[in-house]
Write an enzyme that holds these catalytic residues in place. Structure first.
Site, PDB file in Angstrom:
ATOM      1  CG  HIS A   1      40.541  45.511  44.095  1.00  0.00           C
ATOM      2  ND1 HIS A   1      39.223  45.200  44.290  1.00  0.00           N
ATOM      3  CD2 HIS A   1      40.727  46.715  44.679  1.00  0.00           C
ATOM      4  CE1 HIS A   1      38.635  46.179  44.966  1.00  0.00           C
ATOM      5  NE2 HIS A   1      39.516  47.122  45.200  1.00  0.00           N
TER       6      HIS A   1
ATOM      7  CE1 TYR B   1      33.880  38.834  41.513  1.00  0.00           C
ATOM      8  CE2 TYR B   1      31.819  38.351  40.393  1.00  0.00           C
ATOM      9  CZ  TYR B   1      33.005  39.053  40.471  1.00  0.00           C
ATOM     10  OH  TYR B   1      33.307  39.971  39.498  1.00  0.00           O
TER      11      TYR B   1
ATOM     12  N   PRO C   1      26.909  40.245  33.815  1.00  0.00           N
ATOM     13  CG  PRO C   1      25.820  41.394  35.535  1.00  0.00           C
ATOM     14  CD  PRO C   1      25.565  40.516  34.350  1.00  0.00           C
TER      15      PRO C   1
ATOM     16  CE1 TYR D   1      36.137  38.820  38.105  1.00  0.00           C
ATOM     17  CE2 TYR D   1      37.730  40.603  37.954  1.00  0.00           C
ATOM     18  CZ  TYR D   1      36.499  40.124  38.351  1.00  0.00           C
ATOM     19  OH  TYR D   1      35.619  40.975  38.994  1.00  0.00           O
TER      20      TYR D   1
END
Ligand code: APR
Ligand code: PHB
Length: 400
Positions: A80, A208, A300, A392
Protein backbone atom coordinates in the site's frame (compact mmCIF):
# COMPACT_ATOMS: atom_id res chain seq x y z
CA UNK A 1 12.28 -39.56 44.90
CA UNK A 2 10.14 -38.36 42.00
CA UNK A 3 9.90 -40.80 39.12
CA UNK A 4 9.39 -38.01 36.56
CA UNK A 5 11.84 -38.31 33.66
CA UNK A 6 14.37 -35.50 33.27
CA UNK A 7 16.05 -34.09 30.20
CA UNK A 8 18.98 -31.67 30.26
CA UNK A 9 20.38 -29.86 27.28
CA UNK A 10 22.68 -26.99 26.52
CA UNK A 11 22.39 -24.21 23.95
CA UNK A 12 23.82 -20.77 23.34
CA UNK A 13 20.58 -18.76 23.46
CA UNK A 14 17.40 -19.98 25.17
CA UNK A 15 14.37 -18.23 23.65
CA UNK A 16 11.06 -18.08 25.54
CA UNK A 17 8.04 -17.56 23.25
CA UNK A 18 7.36 -18.47 19.61
CA UNK A 19 5.64 -15.28 18.50
CA UNK A 20 7.17 -13.09 15.78
CA UNK A 21 9.95 -11.90 18.13
CA UNK A 22 11.11 -15.33 19.34
CA UNK A 23 10.86 -17.03 15.95
CA UNK A 24 12.60 -14.24 14.06
CA UNK A 25 15.36 -14.09 16.65
CA UNK A 26 15.87 -17.84 16.38
CA UNK A 27 16.14 -17.52 12.60
CA UNK A 28 18.56 -14.54 12.64
CA UNK A 29 20.74 -16.41 15.16
CA UNK A 30 20.65 -19.51 12.96
CA UNK A 31 21.90 -17.42 10.01
CA UNK A 32 24.75 -16.17 12.23
CA UNK A 33 25.65 -19.77 13.16
CA UNK A 34 24.36 -19.39 16.73
CA UNK A 35 22.49 -22.25 18.37
CA UNK A 36 19.14 -21.71 20.13
CA UNK A 37 16.21 -23.56 21.68
CA UNK A 38 12.71 -22.03 21.50
CA UNK A 39 10.19 -22.84 24.22
CA UNK A 40 6.50 -21.95 23.63
CA UNK A 41 3.59 -22.33 26.01
CA UNK A 42 0.77 -22.86 23.49
CA UNK A 43 0.34 -25.40 20.73
CA UNK A 44 1.28 -24.71 17.13
CA UNK A 45 -2.29 -24.20 15.91
CA UNK A 46 -2.99 -21.63 18.62
CA UNK A 47 0.16 -19.67 17.81
CA UNK A 48 -0.61 -19.64 14.08
CA UNK A 49 -4.32 -19.00 14.29
CA UNK A 50 -4.40 -16.02 16.64
CA UNK A 51 -5.49 -13.12 14.43
CA UNK A 52 -3.46 -10.06 15.32
CA UNK A 53 -1.58 -7.24 13.62
CA UNK A 54 -1.26 -6.97 9.87
CA UNK A 55 0.82 -3.99 8.75
CA UNK A 56 4.53 -4.42 7.99
CA UNK A 57 6.88 -1.49 7.59
CA UNK A 58 9.28 -1.63 4.65
CA UNK A 59 12.11 -2.26 7.16
CA UNK A 60 10.28 -5.34 8.48
CA UNK A 61 9.70 -6.62 4.94
CA UNK A 62 13.43 -6.11 4.21
CA UNK A 63 14.39 -8.09 7.34
CA UNK A 64 12.13 -10.98 6.28
CA UNK A 65 13.41 -10.97 2.68
CA UNK A 66 17.08 -10.66 3.64
CA UNK A 67 16.66 -13.51 6.13
CA UNK A 68 15.30 -15.73 3.32
CA UNK A 69 11.78 -15.94 4.77
CA UNK A 70 10.09 -13.39 2.52
CA UNK A 71 9.07 -15.38 -0.58
CA UNK A 72 5.39 -15.78 0.30
CA UNK A 73 5.30 -12.28 1.76
CA UNK A 74 6.52 -10.86 -1.57
CA UNK A 75 3.96 -12.95 -3.47
CA UNK A 76 0.91 -12.52 -1.25
CA UNK A 77 1.56 -9.35 0.79
CA UNK A 78 -0.45 -6.34 -0.35
CA UNK A 79 1.72 -3.29 -0.90
CA UNK A 80 0.00 0.00 0.00
CA UNK A 81 1.38 3.39 -1.01
CA UNK A 82 -0.74 5.33 1.50
CA UNK A 83 -3.72 5.40 3.86
CA UNK A 84 -6.94 7.37 4.11
CA UNK A 85 -8.04 9.46 7.06
CA UNK A 86 -11.82 10.05 7.16
CA UNK A 87 -13.65 12.75 9.09
CA UNK A 88 -16.77 14.87 8.55
CA UNK A 89 -17.92 12.44 5.85
CA UNK A 90 -14.84 12.86 3.61
CA UNK A 91 -11.87 10.55 2.93
CA UNK A 92 -8.46 12.17 2.57
CA UNK A 93 -5.43 10.29 1.27
CA UNK A 94 -1.92 10.47 2.75
CA UNK A 95 0.54 9.45 0.07
CA UNK A 96 3.44 7.64 1.80
CA UNK A 97 5.42 7.12 -1.40
CA UNK A 98 5.37 10.80 -2.28
CA UNK A 99 5.86 12.10 1.28
CA UNK A 100 8.23 9.53 2.79
CA UNK A 101 9.50 7.55 -0.21
CA UNK A 102 8.25 4.25 1.22
CA UNK A 103 5.22 2.01 1.41
CA UNK A 104 3.74 -0.52 3.83
CA UNK A 105 2.74 -4.14 3.25
CA UNK A 106 -0.43 -5.72 4.59
CA UNK A 107 0.34 -9.33 5.57
CA UNK A 108 -1.17 -10.93 8.67
CA UNK A 109 0.98 -11.59 11.72
CA UNK A 110 -0.27 -15.18 11.64
CA UNK A 111 1.17 -15.54 8.11
CA UNK A 112 4.50 -14.17 9.37
CA UNK A 113 4.42 -16.72 12.20
CA UNK A 114 3.52 -19.56 9.80
CA UNK A 115 6.49 -18.69 7.53
CA UNK A 116 8.88 -18.45 10.50
CA UNK A 117 7.76 -21.79 11.98
CA UNK A 118 8.33 -23.45 8.58
CA UNK A 119 11.80 -21.85 8.45
CA UNK A 120 12.56 -23.09 11.97
CA UNK A 121 11.56 -26.64 11.10
CA UNK A 122 13.75 -26.46 7.99
CA UNK A 123 16.79 -25.67 10.17
CA UNK A 124 16.15 -28.71 12.36
CA UNK A 125 16.82 -26.61 15.45
CA UNK A 126 14.59 -27.29 18.50
CA UNK A 127 11.22 -25.65 19.02
CA UNK A 128 9.06 -26.96 21.89
CA UNK A 129 5.32 -26.24 21.83
CA UNK A 130 3.02 -26.80 24.81
CA UNK A 131 5.77 -26.19 27.36
CA UNK A 132 4.19 -26.01 30.83
CA UNK A 133 5.36 -24.16 33.96
CA UNK A 134 8.17 -22.32 32.22
CA UNK A 135 10.60 -20.89 34.76
CA UNK A 136 13.93 -19.04 34.51
CA UNK A 137 16.99 -19.29 36.74
CA UNK A 138 20.52 -17.96 37.11
CA UNK A 139 20.41 -15.08 34.61
CA UNK A 140 21.77 -12.67 37.25
CA UNK A 141 24.61 -15.03 38.18
CA UNK A 142 25.94 -15.79 34.70
CA UNK A 143 24.35 -19.26 34.61
CA UNK A 144 21.04 -18.82 32.84
CA UNK A 145 18.63 -21.73 32.75
CA UNK A 146 15.12 -22.37 31.42
CA UNK A 147 12.99 -25.06 33.06
CA UNK A 148 9.69 -26.47 31.81
CA UNK A 149 7.55 -29.58 31.62
CA UNK A 150 6.51 -31.26 28.39
CA UNK A 151 5.60 -34.85 27.43
CA UNK A 152 5.54 -35.77 31.14
CA UNK A 153 9.23 -34.85 31.35
CA UNK A 154 11.03 -32.12 33.30
CA UNK A 155 13.31 -30.24 30.92
CA UNK A 156 16.24 -28.06 31.79
CA UNK A 157 18.08 -25.92 29.28
CA UNK A 158 21.43 -24.43 30.29
CA UNK A 159 22.34 -21.46 28.09
CA UNK A 160 24.60 -18.41 27.81
CA UNK A 161 21.71 -15.98 27.38
CA UNK A 162 17.92 -15.96 27.68
CA UNK A 163 15.79 -13.99 25.23
CA UNK A 164 12.43 -13.13 26.81
CA UNK A 165 10.13 -13.07 23.78
CA UNK A 166 7.04 -14.29 25.60
CA UNK A 167 4.71 -11.35 25.05
CA UNK A 168 2.99 -9.07 27.51
CA UNK A 169 1.63 -11.84 29.77
CA UNK A 170 4.77 -13.97 29.78
CA UNK A 171 7.05 -15.06 32.64
CA UNK A 172 10.30 -13.36 31.66
CA UNK A 173 9.58 -9.75 32.59
CA UNK A 174 8.11 -10.67 36.02
CA UNK A 175 11.18 -12.87 36.65
CA UNK A 176 13.33 -9.72 36.83
CA UNK A 177 13.65 -8.56 40.47
CA UNK A 178 11.28 -5.63 40.93
CA UNK A 179 14.02 -3.26 42.06
CA UNK A 180 15.96 -3.83 38.81
CA UNK A 181 13.38 -2.32 36.42
CA UNK A 182 10.32 -0.14 36.23
CA UNK A 183 7.20 0.14 34.12
CA UNK A 184 5.80 3.21 32.39
CA UNK A 185 2.22 2.73 31.47
CA UNK A 186 -1.01 4.30 30.25
CA UNK A 187 -4.39 2.63 29.96
CA UNK A 188 -6.91 4.06 27.53
CA UNK A 189 -10.61 4.24 28.39
CA UNK A 190 -11.63 2.31 25.27
CA UNK A 191 -10.95 -0.85 23.31
CA UNK A 192 -11.39 -2.18 19.78
CA UNK A 193 -14.02 -4.64 18.66
CA UNK A 194 -12.39 -6.38 15.69
CA UNK A 195 -13.99 -8.56 13.03
CA UNK A 196 -12.73 -10.62 10.14
CA UNK A 197 -15.30 -10.62 7.31
CA UNK A 198 -15.53 -13.01 4.40
CA UNK A 199 -15.84 -10.30 1.75
CA UNK A 200 -13.59 -8.47 -0.69
CA UNK A 201 -12.13 -5.18 0.63
CA UNK A 202 -13.92 -2.21 -0.99
CA UNK A 203 -10.84 0.04 -0.78
CA UNK A 204 -7.28 -0.74 -1.88
CA UNK A 205 -5.92 1.04 1.23
CA UNK A 206 -6.70 1.35 4.95
CA UNK A 207 -9.25 3.91 6.17
CA UNK A 208 -8.92 5.40 9.68
CA UNK A 209 -12.11 7.26 10.59
CA UNK A 210 -12.98 9.68 13.37
CA UNK A 211 -16.77 9.87 13.71
CA UNK A 212 -19.09 11.46 16.31
CA UNK A 213 -20.00 7.88 17.28
CA UNK A 214 -16.33 6.90 17.78
CA UNK A 215 -13.34 5.60 15.84
CA UNK A 216 -13.51 2.91 13.15
CA UNK A 217 -10.82 1.31 10.98
CA UNK A 218 -11.11 -0.45 7.64
CA UNK A 219 -8.30 -2.91 6.88
CA UNK A 220 -7.88 -6.21 5.07
CA UNK A 221 -6.08 -9.54 5.10
CA UNK A 222 -6.36 -10.70 1.47
CA UNK A 223 -8.25 -9.87 -1.74
CA UNK A 224 -11.24 -11.74 -0.27
CA UNK A 225 -11.05 -10.99 3.48
CA UNK A 226 -11.76 -7.62 5.12
CA UNK A 227 -10.60 -6.72 8.65
CA UNK A 228 -12.58 -4.03 10.50
CA UNK A 229 -12.48 -2.44 13.94
CA UNK A 230 -14.85 -0.30 16.03
CA UNK A 231 -13.97 1.73 19.09
CA UNK A 232 -15.86 0.26 22.06
CA UNK A 233 -15.57 0.06 25.86
CA UNK A 234 -12.41 -1.78 27.06
CA UNK A 235 -14.57 -4.46 28.71
CA UNK A 236 -17.28 -4.53 26.01
CA UNK A 237 -19.23 -7.79 25.92
CA UNK A 238 -19.52 -9.40 22.50
CA UNK A 239 -22.99 -10.61 23.53
CA UNK A 240 -24.20 -7.05 23.01
CA UNK A 241 -22.95 -7.11 19.42
CA UNK A 242 -24.94 -9.36 17.07
CA UNK A 243 -23.60 -9.23 13.51
CA UNK A 244 -26.23 -6.76 12.25
CA UNK A 245 -25.40 -4.25 14.96
CA UNK A 246 -21.68 -4.50 14.11
CA UNK A 247 -22.32 -3.84 10.42
CA UNK A 248 -24.75 -0.97 11.08
CA UNK A 249 -22.19 0.69 13.32
CA UNK A 250 -19.30 0.10 10.90
CA UNK A 251 -21.26 1.53 7.99
CA UNK A 252 -22.36 4.54 10.05
CA UNK A 253 -18.81 5.33 11.15
CA UNK A 254 -16.93 4.53 7.94
CA UNK A 255 -19.26 5.45 5.07
CA UNK A 256 -18.38 8.71 3.31
CA UNK A 257 -20.40 11.26 1.33
CA UNK A 258 -18.97 10.04 -2.02
CA UNK A 259 -20.83 6.75 -1.43
CA UNK A 260 -17.80 4.71 -0.33
CA UNK A 261 -18.38 2.11 2.38
CA UNK A 262 -17.09 -1.33 3.36
CA UNK A 263 -18.65 -4.36 1.68
CA UNK A 264 -20.87 -6.33 4.04
CA UNK A 265 -20.22 -10.07 4.43
CA UNK A 266 -20.20 -13.07 6.74
CA UNK A 267 -18.34 -12.47 9.99
CA UNK A 268 -15.66 -15.15 10.46
CA UNK A 269 -14.35 -14.03 13.83
CA UNK A 270 -14.98 -11.32 16.47
CA UNK A 271 -12.88 -10.16 19.42
CA UNK A 272 -12.47 -7.25 21.82
CA UNK A 273 -9.08 -5.94 22.94
CA UNK A 274 -8.31 -3.26 25.49
CA UNK A 275 -5.69 -0.62 24.72
CA UNK A 276 -2.63 0.15 26.68
CA UNK A 277 0.81 1.71 26.32
CA UNK A 278 3.51 -0.01 28.37
CA UNK A 279 7.30 0.16 28.47
CA UNK A 280 9.66 -1.78 30.77
CA UNK A 281 13.02 -0.11 31.47
CA UNK A 282 15.63 -1.40 31.13
CA UNK A 283 14.86 -4.21 28.70
CA UNK A 284 17.45 -6.50 30.29
CA UNK A 285 18.67 -7.88 33.58
CA UNK A 286 21.99 -9.75 33.74
CA UNK A 287 21.90 -12.28 30.90
CA UNK A 288 18.15 -11.95 30.25
CA UNK A 289 17.12 -9.71 27.34
CA UNK A 290 13.46 -8.84 26.71
CA UNK A 291 12.22 -8.28 23.17
CA UNK A 292 8.85 -7.41 21.60
CA UNK A 293 5.61 -7.33 23.60
CA UNK A 294 7.44 -8.71 26.68
CA UNK A 295 9.10 -5.29 26.93
CA UNK A 296 6.54 -2.90 25.42
CA UNK A 297 3.03 -2.77 24.07
CA UNK A 298 1.28 -0.04 22.16
CA UNK A 299 -2.25 0.89 21.22
CA UNK A 300 -2.77 -0.61 17.72
CA UNK A 301 -3.67 2.70 16.05
CA UNK A 302 -0.11 3.25 14.82
CA UNK A 303 0.35 -0.37 13.63
CA UNK A 304 3.74 -0.51 15.36
CA UNK A 305 3.69 -3.58 17.72
CA UNK A 306 4.89 -6.22 15.29
CA UNK A 307 7.41 -3.89 13.65
CA UNK A 308 8.91 -2.93 16.99
CA UNK A 309 9.22 -6.60 17.96
CA UNK A 310 11.17 -7.30 14.74
CA UNK A 311 13.38 -4.21 15.23
CA UNK A 312 14.28 -5.41 18.77
CA UNK A 313 15.38 -8.85 17.64
CA UNK A 314 17.43 -7.47 14.75
CA UNK A 315 19.37 -5.38 17.29
CA UNK A 316 19.62 -8.31 19.73
CA UNK A 317 20.82 -10.75 17.07
CA UNK A 318 23.56 -8.31 16.01
CA UNK A 319 24.66 -7.87 19.62
CA UNK A 320 24.77 -11.65 20.17
CA UNK A 321 26.66 -12.18 16.91
CA UNK A 322 29.27 -9.60 18.00
CA UNK A 323 29.59 -11.47 21.31
CA UNK A 324 30.12 -14.89 19.74
CA UNK A 325 32.26 -13.74 16.82
CA UNK A 326 34.49 -11.15 18.51
CA UNK A 327 33.78 -11.55 22.27
CA UNK A 328 32.43 -7.99 22.18
CA UNK A 329 29.94 -7.11 24.93
CA UNK A 330 29.43 -3.45 24.06
CA UNK A 331 26.44 -4.12 21.79
CA UNK A 332 24.76 -6.20 24.49
CA UNK A 333 25.41 -3.35 26.93
CA UNK A 334 23.73 -0.83 24.64
CA UNK A 335 20.84 -3.12 23.57
CA UNK A 336 18.28 -1.69 25.96
CA UNK A 337 19.10 1.98 25.32
CA UNK A 338 18.98 1.51 21.57
CA UNK A 339 15.67 -0.38 21.60
CA UNK A 340 14.04 1.97 24.09
CA UNK A 341 14.79 4.99 21.95
CA UNK A 342 12.87 3.45 19.07
CA UNK A 343 10.17 2.09 21.39
CA UNK A 344 9.47 5.53 22.86
CA UNK A 345 9.25 7.12 19.43
CA UNK A 346 6.73 4.45 18.47
CA UNK A 347 4.86 5.07 21.74
CA UNK A 348 4.70 8.77 20.99
CA UNK A 349 3.33 8.18 17.50
CA UNK A 350 0.82 5.55 18.58
CA UNK A 351 -0.41 7.72 21.46
CA UNK A 352 -0.79 10.67 19.10
CA UNK A 353 -2.72 8.68 16.45
CA UNK A 354 -4.90 7.18 19.19
CA UNK A 355 -5.72 10.52 20.80
CA UNK A 356 -6.42 12.18 17.47
CA UNK A 357 -8.83 9.50 16.27
CA UNK A 358 -10.76 8.22 19.32
CA UNK A 359 -13.58 9.86 21.25
CA UNK A 360 -13.12 9.90 25.01
CA UNK A 361 -16.14 8.26 26.70
CA UNK A 362 -18.54 11.07 27.58
CA UNK A 363 -16.05 13.28 25.71
CA UNK A 364 -17.11 16.83 25.31
CA UNK A 365 -17.66 18.71 22.09
CA UNK A 366 -14.57 20.84 22.67
CA UNK A 367 -12.38 17.75 22.29
CA UNK A 368 -14.18 16.59 19.16
CA UNK A 369 -13.85 19.98 17.49
CA UNK A 370 -10.18 20.15 18.48
CA UNK A 371 -9.62 16.68 16.95
CA UNK A 372 -11.35 17.73 13.74
CA UNK A 373 -9.17 20.85 13.65
CA UNK A 374 -6.09 18.66 14.08
CA UNK A 375 -7.13 16.43 11.15
CA UNK A 376 -8.03 19.49 9.08
CA UNK A 377 -4.61 21.03 9.75
CA UNK A 378 -2.89 17.72 9.01
CA UNK A 379 -4.51 17.46 5.59
CA UNK A 380 -3.68 21.08 4.75
CA UNK A 381 0.01 20.88 5.65
CA UNK A 382 2.59 18.90 3.70
CA UNK A 383 4.93 19.16 6.72
CA UNK A 384 2.31 17.63 9.05
CA UNK A 385 1.42 14.88 6.54
CA UNK A 386 5.13 14.11 6.08
CA UNK A 387 5.50 13.69 9.83
CA UNK A 388 2.65 11.18 9.91
CA UNK A 389 3.94 9.39 6.81
CA UNK A 390 7.54 8.98 7.99
CA UNK A 391 6.43 7.62 11.37
CA UNK A 392 3.84 5.29 9.86
CA UNK A 393 6.21 3.74 7.30
CA UNK A 394 8.81 3.36 10.06
CA UNK A 395 11.84 5.24 11.23
CA UNK A 396 15.20 3.75 10.16
CA UNK A 397 16.68 1.10 12.49
CA UNK A 398 19.37 2.72 14.61
CA UNK A 399 22.89 1.41 14.04
CA UNK A 400 25.87 1.56 16.28
N1 APR B 1 6.32 -19.61 28.30
C1 APR B 1 6.53 -19.78 26.98
N2 APR B 1 5.90 -19.05 26.04
C2 APR B 1 5.05 -18.12 26.45
C3 APR B 1 4.79 -17.88 27.82
C4 APR B 1 5.46 -18.67 28.76
N3 APR B 1 5.25 -18.53 30.07
N4 APR B 1 3.89 -16.87 27.92
C5 APR B 1 3.59 -16.51 26.67
N5 APR B 1 4.27 -17.24 25.77
C6 APR B 1 4.22 -17.18 24.31
C7 APR B 1 2.85 -16.83 23.77
O1 APR B 1 2.02 -17.99 23.71
C8 APR B 1 3.18 -16.28 22.40
O2 APR B 1 3.18 -17.27 21.41
O3 APR B 1 5.05 -16.14 23.84
C9 APR B 1 4.60 -15.72 22.56
C10 APR B 1 4.63 -14.22 22.51
O4 APR B 1 4.23 -13.79 21.23
P1 APR B 1 3.51 -12.39 20.97
O5 APR B 1 2.56 -12.09 22.06
O6 APR B 1 3.02 -12.40 19.58
O7 APR B 1 4.70 -11.31 21.15
P2 APR B 1 5.90 -10.90 20.20
O8 APR B 1 6.55 -12.08 19.58
O9 APR B 1 6.69 -9.95 21.01
O10 APR B 1 5.22 -10.13 19.00
C11 APR B 1 4.64 -8.86 19.14
O11 APR B 1 2.35 -9.36 18.92
O12 APR B 1 0.64 -8.42 20.19
C12 APR B 1 1.27 -8.43 18.98
O13 APR B 1 1.01 -6.25 18.20
C13 APR B 1 1.89 -7.15 18.77
O14 APR B 1 2.33 -7.66 16.62
C14 APR B 1 2.95 -7.53 17.86
C15 APR B 1 3.45 -8.81 18.26
C1 PHB C 1 -4.99 -4.65 11.02
O1 PHB C 1 -5.16 -4.84 9.82
O2 PHB C 1 -5.20 -5.54 11.86
C2 PHB C 1 -4.57 -3.31 11.51
C3 PHB C 1 -4.25 -2.32 10.60
C4 PHB C 1 -3.85 -1.07 11.05
C5 PHB C 1 -3.80 -0.82 12.41
C6 PHB C 1 -4.12 -1.81 13.32
C7 PHB C 1 -4.51 -3.07 12.87
O3 PHB C 1 -3.45 0.42 12.85
Amino acid sequence: MSDTAHSSMRTQVGIVGAGPAGLMLGHLLHLAGIDSVIVEKHNREHVIERVRAGVLEQGTVDVMVNAGVGDRLLREGMRHGGIYLAFLGQRHRIDFEDLAGASITVYGQNEVVKDLIAARYATGRPLYFEARDVRLSGFEDGQPGIHFRSDEKEHEIACDFIAGCDGFHGVCRPSMPSEKWRAYEREYPFGWLGILANVAPSSGELVYSLHQRGFALFSMRSPSVTRLYLQCAPDESLDAWPDDRIWDELLARLGTADGWRPNRGGILQKNVTGMRSFVAEPMCCGRLFLAGDAAHILPPTGAKGLNLAIADVVILSRALAAFYQDRREDLLDSYSVLCLRRAWRAQRFSWWMTSMLHRAPGGDEFDYRRQIAELDYLMSSRAAMTSLAENYVGLPTEQR
